[in-house]
Design a protein around this motif. Structure first.
Motif, mmCIF file in Angstrom:
data_model
loop_
_atom_site.group_PDB
_atom_site.id
_atom_site.type_symbol
_atom_site.label_atom_id
_atom_site.label_comp_id
_atom_site.label_asym_id
_atom_site.label_seq_id
_atom_site.Cartn_x
_atom_site.Cartn_y
_atom_site.Cartn_z
ATOM 1 N N VAL A 112 0.363 -1.840 13.603
ATOM 2 C CA VAL A 112 1.910 -1.365 12.902
ATOM 3 C C VAL A 112 1.681 0.132 12.180
ATOM 4 O O VAL A 112 2.677 0.701 12.147
ATOM 5 N N TYR A 113 0.635 0.433 11.930
ATOM 6 C CA TYR A 113 0.358 1.760 11.364
ATOM 7 C C TYR A 113 0.050 2.657 12.315
ATOM 8 O O TYR A 113 0.337 3.994 11.992
ATOM 9 N N PRO A 115 1.614 3.992 15.042
ATOM 10 C CA PRO A 115 2.647 4.986 15.552
ATOM 11 C C PRO A 115 2.911 6.046 14.509
ATOM 12 O O PRO A 115 3.163 7.104 14.696
ATOM 13 N N LEU A 116 2.850 5.499 13.128
ATOM 14 C CA LEU A 116 3.150 6.206 12.166
ATOM 15 C C LEU A 116 2.171 7.571 11.997
ATOM 16 O O LEU A 116 2.505 8.764 11.260
ATOM 17 N N THR A 118 0.953 9.319 14.539
ATOM 18 C CA THR A 118 1.043 10.324 15.713
ATOM 19 C C THR A 118 1.479 11.591 14.997
ATOM 20 O O THR A 118 0.844 12.620 15.306
ATOM 21 N N THR A 119 2.511 11.607 14.257
ATOM 22 C CA THR A 119 3.011 12.796 13.582
ATOM 23 C C THR A 119 2.391 13.180 12.342
ATOM 24 O O THR A 119 2.843 14.041 11.644
ATOM 25 N N GLN B 221 13.025 12.189 12.697
ATOM 26 C CA GLN B 221 12.016 11.792 13.549
ATOM 27 C C GLN B 221 11.868 10.372 13.866
ATOM 28 O O GLN B 221 10.799 10.232 14.588
ATOM 29 N N MET B 224 10.451 9.571 17.282
ATOM 30 C CA MET B 224 9.188 9.749 17.363
ATOM 31 C C MET B 224 8.339 8.939 16.832
ATOM 32 O O MET B 224 7.413 8.210 17.393
ATOM 33 N N CYS B 225 8.640 8.642 15.692
ATOM 34 C CA CYS B 225 7.773 8.103 14.587
ATOM 35 C C CYS B 225 8.196 6.558 14.590
ATOM 36 O O CYS B 225 8.791 6.154 13.734
ATOM 37 N N THR B 226 7.779 5.810 15.695
ATOM 38 C CA THR B 226 8.300 4.585 15.918
ATOM 39 C C THR B 226 8.050 3.415 14.718
ATOM 40 O O THR B 226 8.299 2.261 14.812
ATOM 41 N N GLY B 227 7.011 3.920 13.978
ATOM 42 C CA GLY B 227 6.504 2.923 12.952
ATOM 43 C C GLY B 227 7.396 2.649 11.935
ATOM 44 O O GLY B 227 7.333 1.445 11.346
ATOM 45 N N ARG B 228 8.372 3.587 11.595
ATOM 46 C CA ARG B 228 9.348 3.297 10.646
ATOM 47 C C ARG B 228 8.578 3.263 9.359
ATOM 48 O O ARG B 228 7.468 3.367 9.220
#
Lengths: 198, 253
Positions: A112-113, A115-116, A118-119, B221, B224-228
């Motif tokens: 769950v972490y 994708p967070l 990437t940015t 964002q 893009m930042c799908t994690g929420r």
């Protein structure tokens, strides 16, 4: 060996990525409410930054700053920002898919972490710092790993403090983000104590 | 009001990225150790923002929706590289003191946020003005924070000694890392008071949309930042997704 150790201590503690370089502030403030989630986020960051600094160091050494190309007068190093950000974004997606398919238990705890991250500016920041400091591949990996461990230390301590803050009587305007920033300030002062170490 | 003027006003005051929306906190903390650094960072971000808004708005009908984020990132990264080289050439001392934070403009959430929420949906001219407004708002915010930190930390403004060292002992910690957190904490607290006052008047300010607010629902964002966010209900839904993924995993194999 001694040099690697110095790089590791320097990036993990002395020049802590969050508290003295201000990279990765977003997850530091956003995901530090519980120690458990903070540790998960920290572990995922360690995983991603270590892999990404290895991959970006490889790309830099063998493609962008390739000696054969350099000797012909083709210098591709100006592409580093563009290449690194795209590689990191793709890499995180790829790591996520790989973990999902091949290591379900690890994916469950980190997935769950991912994708967070990437940015997360820390990932790109480390890749660029490795280039600016002219680290080789091994040094880059050590630097990436240590920087991420520094992030893990900072976010877990912060989460521990925040769990206690919940029960305190804070002046109204300072409730929420403001008190977290004051906490970060005090932690940053504490980490400044390490600055004489190297 | 003219639409372009409205965009400028929106960026500078109504939705000021630093004070109201609380976006781009990494550079806000990192480069405001002096006013000139804040100004330099703000202006370089403005240049990138204006041109990225211009290009993204011009190409908005050509870029396929599915790959828009990578496309935006490539556009922004190219512009940042150009700005970096221009600064290297003409303002070497500034570019040295800003260091790695110049290439990191790429991941500044203001730029991709404006691209996603404004430039990709609106014509070119308003997008340019939106970029100018937001950029100048950001510059204004950074310069203000830089002024406060420089004044308290060194008694200087833009490098000139304002408070005489004969009677003023500089509070050096303000130009170092902890000072950044402290000044920002006070700023957030002040904005909380202003927010409450404006709400009582019936003119609520725009909610903070950056990572500082702690919940990503309003973040531009989030596409893009799908994690929420993992805070609040985010944690529950994230756990649910993880459980669902875990349940689905054997099936897909």
């Amino acid at each position: 060996m001694k040099e690697l150790l110095l790089i590791a201590i320097g990036s993990a503690i002395v020049n802590n990525v969050v508290l003295s370089q201000f990279l990765g502030i977003c997850p530091f403030l956003g995901v530090s409410k519980k120690t458990e989630t903070a540790a998960g986020m920290g572990a995922a960051v360690v995983f991603v930054i270590t892999i990404s600094s290895f991959v970006t160091a490889l790309i830099y050494k063998f493609i962008l700053a390739n000696e054969a190309l350099m000797s012909k007068g083709i210098d591709l190093t100006y592409l580093q920002t563009i290449v690194f950000i795209l590689v990191i974004a793709a890499l995180v997606q790829f790591v996520e898919m790989f973990l999902k398919k091949n290591m379900p238990p690890l994916y469950e705890s980190l997935g769950v972490y991912l994708p967070l991250i990437t940015t997360n500016c820390a990932v790109l920041g480390v890749a660029l710092t490795n280039v600016t400091k002219e680290y080789g591949i091994l040094e880059s990996v050590v630097n990436g790993f240590a920087t991420a461990v520094g992030f893990l230390i900072a976010i877990v301590i912060m989460a521990g403090i925040r769990e206690k803050i919940e029960y305190n009587d804070i002046p109204k305007p300072f409730r929420g983000t403001a008190i977290v920033l004051v906490t970060a300030c005090l932690m940053s002062i504490a980490f400044m104590g390490f600055s004489g170490m190297i | 009001m003219n639409k372009n003027v409205e965009r400028l006003y929106n960026g500078l005051i109504k939705e000021n990225p630093t004070f109201v929306l609380m976006l781009g906190m990494c550079p806000t903390l990192a480069v405001t150790s002096s006013a000139i650094n804040g100004l330099g960072m703000g202006l370089s971000t403005t240049v990138v923002l204006v041109f990225s808004n211009l290009l993204i708005s011009a190409f908005r009908k050509v870029i396929p929706n599915g790959v828009r984020m990578p496309a935006f990132i490539v556009i922004v990264a190219s512009l940042v590289t150009m700005v970096q080289f221009i600064m290297n050439a003409y303002t070497p001392s500034l570019s040295e003191s800003l260091g790695v934070y110049i290439p990191l403009i790429v991941v500044n959430c203001i730029i991709l946020g404006r691209a996603e929420s404004y430039a990709s949906k609106n014509p070119v001219i308003p997008s340019i003005f939106d970029g100018i407004g937001m950029g100048l708002g950001f510059t204004f915010g950074l310069t203000c924070i830089g002024l406060i930190r420089e004044l308290l930390g060194a008694g200087q403004i833009f490098g000139f000694q304002i408070l005489s060292l004969e009677w003023f002992t500089p509070i050096t910690i303000f130009v170092m890392a902890p000072g950044a957190f402290l000044v920002l904490a006070c700023l957030v607290a002040i904005m909380n008071i202003v927010r409450a006052k404006m709400e009582a008047k019936g003119k609520p300010l725009a909610a903070p949309s950056g990572c500082l607010s702690g919940d990503c629902s309003g973040c531009a964002q989030s596409a893009m930042c799908t994690g929420r966010s993992l805070s609040k209900e985010g944690a529950a839904s994230a756990k649910a997704t993880a459980a669902k993924n875990a349940a689905n995993a054997p099936k897909t194999e």
